[in-house]
Write a protein that holds these residues in place. Structure first.
Motif, PDB file in Angstrom:
ATOM      1  N   ALA A 282      73.233  69.979  21.458  1.00  0.00           N
ATOM      2  CA  ALA A 282      73.188  71.294  20.813  1.00  0.00           C
ATOM      3  C   ALA A 282      73.697  72.378  21.762  1.00  0.00           C
ATOM      4  O   ALA A 282      74.376  73.319  21.329  1.00  0.00           O
ATOM      5  CB  ALA A 282      71.776  71.608  20.350  1.00  0.00           C
ATOM      6  N   ASN A 283      73.381  72.252  23.046  1.00  0.00           N
ATOM      7  CA  ASN A 283      73.859  73.241  24.019  1.00  0.00           C
ATOM      8  C   ASN A 283      75.377  73.257  24.086  1.00  0.00           C
ATOM      9  O   ASN A 283      75.995  74.320  24.146  1.00  0.00           O
ATOM     10  CB  ASN A 283      73.293  72.952  25.412  1.00  0.00           C
ATOM     11  N   LYS A 284      75.977  72.064  24.064  1.00  0.00           N
ATOM     12  CA  LYS A 284      77.437  71.999  24.150  1.00  0.00           C
ATOM     13  C   LYS A 284      78.076  72.550  22.876  1.00  0.00           C
ATOM     14  O   LYS A 284      79.082  73.250  22.934  1.00  0.00           O
ATOM     15  CB  LYS A 284      77.895  70.568  24.406  1.00  0.00           C
ATOM     16  N   GLN A 285      77.494  72.252  21.728  1.00  0.00           N
ATOM     17  CA  GLN A 285      78.003  72.788  20.471  1.00  0.00           C
ATOM     18  C   GLN A 285      77.889  74.309  20.450  1.00  0.00           C
ATOM     19  O   GLN A 285      78.820  75.001  20.014  1.00  0.00           O
ATOM     20  CB  GLN A 285      77.261  72.183  19.284  1.00  0.00           C
ATOM     21  N   LEU A 286      76.771  74.836  20.928  1.00  0.00           N
ATOM     22  CA  LEU A 286      76.596  76.290  20.998  1.00  0.00           C
ATOM     23  C   LEU A 286      77.587  76.906  21.976  1.00  0.00           C
ATOM     24  O   LEU A 286      78.158  77.965  21.703  1.00  0.00           O
ATOM     25  CB  LEU A 286      75.159  76.644  21.400  1.00  0.00           C
ATOM     26  N   ALA A 287      77.813  76.240  23.095  1.00  0.00           N
ATOM     27  CA  ALA A 287      78.760  76.753  24.086  1.00  0.00           C
ATOM     28  C   ALA A 287      80.160  76.859  23.492  1.00  0.00           C
ATOM     29  O   ALA A 287      80.832  77.886  23.641  1.00  0.00           O
ATOM     30  CB  ALA A 287      78.775  75.858  25.325  1.00  0.00           C
ATOM     31  N   VAL A 288      80.584  75.813  22.806  1.00  0.00           N
ATOM     32  CA  VAL A 288      81.932  75.816  22.245  1.00  0.00           C
ATOM     33  C   VAL A 288      82.056  76.866  21.143  1.00  0.00           C
ATOM     34  O   VAL A 288      83.030  77.616  21.097  1.00  0.00           O
ATOM     35  CB  VAL A 288      82.313  74.410  21.731  1.00  0.00           C
ATOM     36  N   SER A 289      81.066  76.937  20.262  1.00  0.00           N
ATOM     37  CA  SER A 289      81.166  77.921  19.172  1.00  0.00           C
ATOM     38  C   SER A 289      81.098  79.355  19.694  1.00  0.00           C
ATOM     39  O   SER A 289      81.853  80.216  19.235  1.00  0.00           O
ATOM     40  CB  SER A 289      80.086  77.674  18.114  1.00  0.00           C
ATOM     41  N   SER A 290      80.230  79.612  20.668  1.00  0.00           N
ATOM     42  CA  SER A 290      80.170  80.979  21.209  1.00  0.00           C
ATOM     43  C   SER A 290      81.415  81.308  22.024  1.00  0.00           C
ATOM     44  O   SER A 290      81.854  82.458  22.049  1.00  0.00           O
ATOM     45  CB  SER A 290      78.896  81.195  22.028  1.00  0.00           C
ATOM     46  N   LEU A 291      82.028  80.309  22.659  1.00  0.00           N
ATOM     47  CA  LEU A 291      83.281  80.530  23.378  1.00  0.00           C
ATOM     48  C   LEU A 291      84.389  80.920  22.403  1.00  0.00           C
ATOM     49  O   LEU A 291      85.118  81.895  22.634  1.00  0.00           O
ATOM     50  CB  LEU A 291      83.688  79.286  24.161  1.00  0.00           C
ATOM     51  N   VAL A 292      84.495  80.187  21.311  1.00  0.00           N
ATOM     52  CA  VAL A 292      85.524  80.486  20.314  1.00  0.00           C
ATOM     53  C   VAL A 292      85.304  81.881  19.730  1.00  0.00           C
ATOM     54  O   VAL A 292      86.248  82.682  19.623  1.00  0.00           O
ATOM     55  CB  VAL A 292      85.541  79.409  19.206  1.00  0.00           C
ATOM     56  N   LEU A 293      84.074  82.195  19.372  1.00  0.00           N
ATOM     57  CA  LEU A 293      83.789  83.516  18.794  1.00  0.00           C
ATOM     58  C   LEU A 293      84.018  84.641  19.803  1.00  0.00           C
ATOM     59  O   LEU A 293      84.527  85.705  19.440  1.00  0.00           O
ATOM     60  CB  LEU A 293      82.361  83.561  18.253  1.00  0.00           C
ATOM     61  N   SER A 294      83.669  84.406  21.067  1.00  0.00           N
ATOM     62  CA  SER A 294      83.901  85.455  22.070  1.00  0.00           C
ATOM     63  C   SER A 294      85.396  85.697  22.269  1.00  0.00           C
ATOM     64  O   SER A 294      85.824  86.831  22.468  1.00  0.00           O
ATOM     65  CB  SER A 294      83.221  85.119  23.401  1.00  0.00           C
ATOM     66  N   TRP A 295      86.208  84.636  22.191  1.00  0.00           N
ATOM     67  CA  TRP A 295      87.653  84.799  22.297  1.00  0.00           C
ATOM     68  C   TRP A 295      88.218  85.563  21.105  1.00  0.00           C
ATOM     69  O   TRP A 295      89.089  86.428  21.271  1.00  0.00           O
ATOM     70  CB  TRP A 295      88.359  83.443  22.425  1.00  0.00           C
ATOM     71  N   ILE A 296      87.740  85.238  19.915  1.00  0.00           N
ATOM     72  CA  ILE A 296      88.215  85.942  18.718  1.00  0.00           C
ATOM     73  C   ILE A 296      87.869  87.420  18.798  1.00  0.00           C
ATOM     74  O   ILE A 296      88.714  88.290  18.555  1.00  0.00           O
ATOM     75  CB  ILE A 296      87.626  85.296  17.446  1.00  0.00           C
ATOM     76  N   ILE A 297      86.632  87.713  19.170  1.00  0.00           N
ATOM     77  CA  ILE A 297      86.207  89.115  19.283  1.00  0.00           C
ATOM     78  C   ILE A 297      86.979  89.814  20.389  1.00  0.00           C
ATOM     79  O   ILE A 297      87.371  90.971  20.240  1.00  0.00           O
ATOM     80  CB  ILE A 297      84.684  89.206  19.505  1.00  0.00           C
ATOM     81  N   LEU A 298      87.211  89.114  21.505  1.00  0.00           N
ATOM     82  CA  LEU A 298      87.989  89.696  22.600  1.00  0.00           C
ATOM     83  C   LEU A 298      89.378  90.108  22.126  1.00  0.00           C
ATOM     84  O   LEU A 298      89.819  91.232  22.395  1.00  0.00           O
ATOM     85  CB  LEU A 298      88.117  88.713  23.760  1.00  0.00           C
ATOM     86  N   VAL A 299      90.057  89.226  21.431  1.00  0.00           N
ATOM     87  CA  VAL A 299      91.422  89.512  20.984  1.00  0.00           C
ATOM     88  C   VAL A 299      91.438  90.720  20.048  1.00  0.00           C
ATOM     89  O   VAL A 299      92.262  91.626  20.188  1.00  0.00           O
ATOM     90  CB  VAL A 299      92.052  88.269  20.304  1.00  0.00           C
ATOM     91  N   ILE A 300      90.509  90.755  19.106  1.00  0.00           N
ATOM     92  CA  ILE A 300      90.469  91.867  18.146  1.00  0.00           C
ATOM     93  C   ILE A 300      90.098  93.171  18.843  1.00  0.00           C
ATOM     94  O   ILE A 300      90.776  94.190  18.686  1.00  0.00           O
ATOM     95  CB  ILE A 300      89.495  91.558  16.991  1.00  0.00           C
ATOM     96  N   ALA A 301      89.015  93.147  19.629  1.00  0.00           N
ATOM     97  CA  ALA A 301      88.552  94.374  20.296  1.00  0.00           C
ATOM     98  C   ALA A 301      89.577  94.883  21.301  1.00  0.00           C
ATOM     99  O   ALA A 301      89.867  96.085  21.353  1.00  0.00           O
ATOM    100  CB  ALA A 301      87.214  94.124  20.985  1.00  0.00           C
TER     101      ALA A 301
END
Length: 165
Positions: free
Chosen positions: A81-100
């Motif tokens: 679960a930790n690895k799944q959370l890490a990957v999903s939060s990494l992807v979301l942080s990248w998406i938000i980074l690009v937009i912001a």
């Protein structure tokens, strides 16, 4: 990573503080832009500073969190679960980074030259980018925490695994 366990909360706090500062700078840039200084060099400086702070927070979270990658859906299904959370939060942080980051840069660049009209900006790039900085902080910290937990789990598994010659 090779950091003491006491550094984790400090690193998380540092990431949040940097993202909050970036968000405040973005919102302040929007306020400065709407005061109609022709050109609004203050809004340009604040928007650009917000973009730099956002990028720095992202780099900090990714560098100190380590590299957590998934190469297939099978690996995703078998991972903790930790690895799944890490990957999903990494992807979301990248998406938000690009937009912001894009919005902050677009807002800053719109203030790098004189505007023909005065008044409230209809784009709101700077304020939306600033608000997204706050959201980025949450996902960046989630990534850091889950990535370091994943690396600790993998280290324990590697130490407990029998060595075959």
């Amino acid at each position: 990573m090779a950091y003491s366990k006491n550094m984790g909360p400090f690193i998380c706090l540092l990431i949040i503080i940097i993202d909050v500062i970036a968000g405040i700078l973005g919102i302040e840039a929007e306020i400065s832009q709407n005061k109609c200084r022709d050109p609004s060099y203050e809004a340009f400086k604040l928007g650009f500073a917000a973009a730099i702070m956002l990028a720095f927070a992202h780099v900090l979270a990714n560098m100190l969190g380590g590299c957590i990658c998934m190469w297939s859906t099978e690996e995703l299904d078998k991972s903790s679960a930790n690895k799944q959370l890490a990957v999903s939060s990494l992807v979301l942080s990248w998406i938000i980074l690009v937009i912001a980051f894009s919005m902050l840069i677009a807002g800053a660049l719109s203030n790098s030259h004189s505007r023909a009209d005065c008044g409230v900006s209809h784009h709101r790039f700077l304020s939306i980018g600033g608000v997204l900085c706050f959201l980025h902080g949450l996902f960046a910290v989630a990534y850091y925490i889950s990535a370091t937990a994943t690396l600790a789990e993998e280290k324990k598994l590697n130490e407990a695994a029998p060595v075959t010659a």
